[in-house]
Enzyme design. Structure first.
Site, PDB file in Angstrom:
ATOM      1  N   GLY A 112     -24.544  -5.009 -67.394  1.00  0.00           N
ATOM      2  CA  GLY A 112     -25.211  -3.981 -68.175  1.00  0.00           C
ATOM      3  C   GLY A 112     -24.180  -3.197 -68.952  1.00  0.00           C
ATOM      4  O   GLY A 112     -22.983  -3.226 -68.637  1.00  0.00           O
ATOM      5  N   GLY A 132     -23.940 -13.253 -76.911  1.00  0.00           N
ATOM      6  CA  GLY A 132     -22.623 -13.608 -76.380  1.00  0.00           C
ATOM      7  C   GLY A 132     -22.240 -15.054 -76.586  1.00  0.00           C
ATOM      8  O   GLY A 132     -21.058 -15.381 -76.714  1.00  0.00           O
ATOM      9  N   ASN A 142     -37.903 -21.116 -73.734  1.00  0.00           N
ATOM     10  CA  ASN A 142     -36.798 -20.744 -72.849  1.00  0.00           C
ATOM     11  C   ASN A 142     -35.996 -21.983 -72.481  1.00  0.00           C
ATOM     12  O   ASN A 142     -36.566 -22.984 -72.028  1.00  0.00           O
ATOM     13  CB  ASN A 142     -37.328 -20.112 -71.560  1.00  0.00           C
ATOM     14  CG  ASN A 142     -37.708 -18.661 -71.734  1.00  0.00           C
ATOM     15  OD1 ASN A 142     -38.430 -18.320 -72.660  1.00  0.00           O
ATOM     16  ND2 ASN A 142     -37.243 -17.818 -70.837  1.00  0.00           N
ATOM     17  N   HIS A 195     -37.897  -5.943 -74.407  1.00  0.00           N
ATOM     18  CA  HIS A 195     -37.423  -7.247 -73.944  1.00  0.00           C
ATOM     19  C   HIS A 195     -36.180  -7.582 -74.741  1.00  0.00           C
ATOM     20  O   HIS A 195     -36.183  -7.500 -75.977  1.00  0.00           O
ATOM     21  CB  HIS A 195     -38.492  -8.325 -74.137  1.00  0.00           C
ATOM     22  CG  HIS A 195     -38.094  -9.634 -73.536  1.00  0.00           C
ATOM     23  ND1 HIS A 195     -38.209 -10.833 -74.208  1.00  0.00           N
ATOM     24  CD2 HIS A 195     -37.557  -9.938 -72.337  1.00  0.00           C
ATOM     25  CE1 HIS A 195     -37.771 -11.819 -73.434  1.00  0.00           C
ATOM     26  NE2 HIS A 195     -37.370 -11.295 -72.300  1.00  0.00           N
ATOM     27  N   ASP A 196     -35.107  -7.961 -74.059  1.00  0.00           N
ATOM     28  CA  ASP A 196     -33.822  -8.111 -74.742  1.00  0.00           C
ATOM     29  C   ASP A 196     -33.867  -9.123 -75.878  1.00  0.00           C
ATOM     30  O   ASP A 196     -33.205  -8.949 -76.908  1.00  0.00           O
ATOM     31  CB  ASP A 196     -32.694  -8.437 -73.757  1.00  0.00           C
ATOM     32  CG  ASP A 196     -33.020  -9.566 -72.790  1.00  0.00           C
ATOM     33  OD1 ASP A 196     -34.015 -10.285 -72.999  1.00  0.00           O
ATOM     34  OD2 ASP A 196     -32.266  -9.724 -71.805  1.00  0.00           O
ATOM     35  N   GLY A 206     -36.902  -9.977 -69.143  1.00  0.00           N
ATOM     36  CA  GLY A 206     -38.344  -9.909 -68.952  1.00  0.00           C
ATOM     37  C   GLY A 206     -38.776 -10.240 -67.535  1.00  0.00           C
ATOM     38  O   GLY A 206     -37.968 -10.381 -66.620  1.00  0.00           O
TER      39      GLY A 206
END
Length: 497
Positions: free
Chosen positions: A16, A415, A305, A240-241, A82
């Protein structure tokens, strides 16, 4: 305009961070002020998130941001992964630490769930891909276990909703994260009463759906006393990221258009999809097991996903336990020295969801499928990266089928953009241009939506223009697509196992 400062609390599955964004009217500058580790905690046979530790780290980060930027910070927004959630009981008491999505309680749950409500009915109601980690199956597992926590629950809050409540005292279920539950109807934009009733879930715990880009409220007085900020409001980003990461895609199209690009939010997971103006819920989408999740400003994230760099992270963890502490640059260098396209795995095979020894599991998969077994550590990583690139190829083609548009560019954000080898592999495997960057896409998208909500930026299209002017990107063109074409049938055969 004078400089404005916004704070993004960005929580991922493995770490985080709290970041500050300084906006001068033209460019956004990003500065990380606090970073901390995150991950599951094993307790009594289950995996949980350490919610209290996460909350303390958030407060520490906000305190550090106040020291860094001064007390006059415009707003704060929180995004997380999520599907996971917390439950509050009477008097707003926290009912246990939230379960981690990799907890084994949902293993094998589909058969039991579909006996009550069919797979077809669930998809027609939600348009969401089927994964055992989805919130729906977590709640079904609690109901099957006669969970006293579920019986006592008065309110359901997704992880970012929980932190927004801790910051402000205001409860709400933000749309982009609610859509990951497989309990949300993307057409009505409400909780699915059909599924709540069909699985005997307590409907009273689900609150109002709230749009991203809305103000939650001011900070609680008790929080102000602890972190030393004043005049700061809390704004819901795309919580949601992936929703926030998609905001940061430096593309030129406006929401509401069917774009000629797709995105990969690359990290622990690879979330690959298209920002569509409406959900696509049909037989083909169900057959592909693709998902319709909420985006910002009325858009839909039609996506798939993919297991992502989780496989690399787990290999690195196991090798560290064995005394080999590789940096990510070491792994890339080692994989570049390995034979290309020698063997493949299906990154989404259940064998790789939560193995005790990821490298051993990868080698065993190759052995079982009659392929060259990657003995060297670098060969294992090359196998993983090439398999991910091949999965991107499959998803790229199916996204074109579903949308009826040609996708000329893949925007990779997050990333994973720092892995230049994987970015080039994606360009070669998909035989199209790859644009990589920005790296901190989730935080940037979080900050950008705060700026739009505050009126400092007029629209998402303007925000993306600011992002293009503020952060560098790297473009990759296909170099050797033919060799990937030749190897693709072997990958397809592997994925059929």
């Amino acid at each position: 305009m004078s400089n404005k400062t916004y704070l993004a609390v960005d929580l991922g599955a493995s770490s985080g961070r709290v970041l500050g964004g300084r906006f001068d009217g033209t460019k956004l500058e990003l500065e990380e002020v606090h970073r901390f580790e995150n991950g599951p905690v094993a307790f009594a046979g289950h995996l949980h998130w350490d919610l209290l530790k996460l909350w303390q780290n958030i407060k520490d980060g906000l305190t550090a941001a106040g020291t860094k930027f001064g007390r006059d910070i415009s707003s704060i927004g929180v995004d997380t992964w999520g599907v996971d959630f917390a439950l509050l009981g009477r008097n707003d008491e926290l009912l246990g630490n939230p379960y981690h999505y990799r907890d084994p309680r949902t293993n094998g749950i589909f058969e039991r769930a579909f006996a009550k409500v069919s797979r077809e009915a669930i998809f027609a109601e939600t348009g969401l891909q089927f994964m055992e980690i989805n919130t729906l199956y977590q709640l079904i597992a609690m109901r099957e276990a006669n969970s006293s926590i579920l019986d006592a629950a008065q309110r359901f809050l997704m992880m970012p909703d929980m932190f927004h409540w801790l910051l402000t005292g205001e409860k709400g279920n933000e749309l982009t994260n609610a859509t990951t539950t497989q309990l949300f109807n993307p057409v009505t934009k409400e909780w699915s009463q059909k599924l709540i009733d069909g699985f005997d879930l307590p409907g009273h715990i689900f609150g109002d759906i709230v749009d991203p880009g809305t103000v939650v409220g001011p900070l609680r007085e008790t929080v102000l006393e602890q972190i030393g900020l004043s005049g700061t409001k809390v704004v819901r980003p795309g919580t949601h990221d992936t929703a926030s990461a998609v905001v940061a895609v430096p593309a030129k199209s406006s929401p509401g258009q069917m774009p000629n690009w797709c995105y990969i939010s690359s990290g622990t997971w690879s979330l690959m999809g298209v920002e569509t103006p409406h959900p696509i819920i049909n037989k083909q989408c169900a057959e592909f097991n693709y998902t319709n999740e909420g985006g910002v400003y009325g858009t839909t994230r039609l996506l798939k996903n993919i297991a992502g760099l989780w496989l690399v992270q787990e290999c690195r963890r196991i090798w560290k336990q064995g005394g080999h502490e590789y940096g990510y640059s070491d792994l890339v260098r080692m994989s570049q020295e390995a034979t290309p396209l020698a063997s493949f795995v299906n990154p989404d095979h259940p064998d790789f969801a939560a193995p005790q020894d990821m490298p051993a599991q990868l080698r065993d998969f190759c052995k079982r499928t009659g392929q060259i077994v990657p003995e060297a550590d670098g060969a294992v990583i090359r196998c993983v990266l090439e398999s991910l690139a091949m999965r991107y190829r499959v998803v790229h083609r199916k996204l074109q089928d579903l949308t009826g548009t040609q996708i000329d560019t893949i925007h990779i954000v997050g990333g994973g953009t720092q892995n230049q080898l994987l970015c080039q592999m994606a360009a070669d495997a998909c035989n199209c241009q790859v644009v990589a960057g920005p790296v901190e896409a989730t935080a940037i998208g979080n900050l950008m939506l705060q700026a739009v909500a505050s009126g400092d930026i007029g629209s998402l299209a303007e925000g993306r223009e600011v992002i293009r002017n503020s952060f560098p990107v790297v473009t990759y063109e296909p170099k050797n697509p033919t060799m990937w074409d030749d190897a693709f049938p072997r990958f397809e055969k592997t994925c059929s196992v």
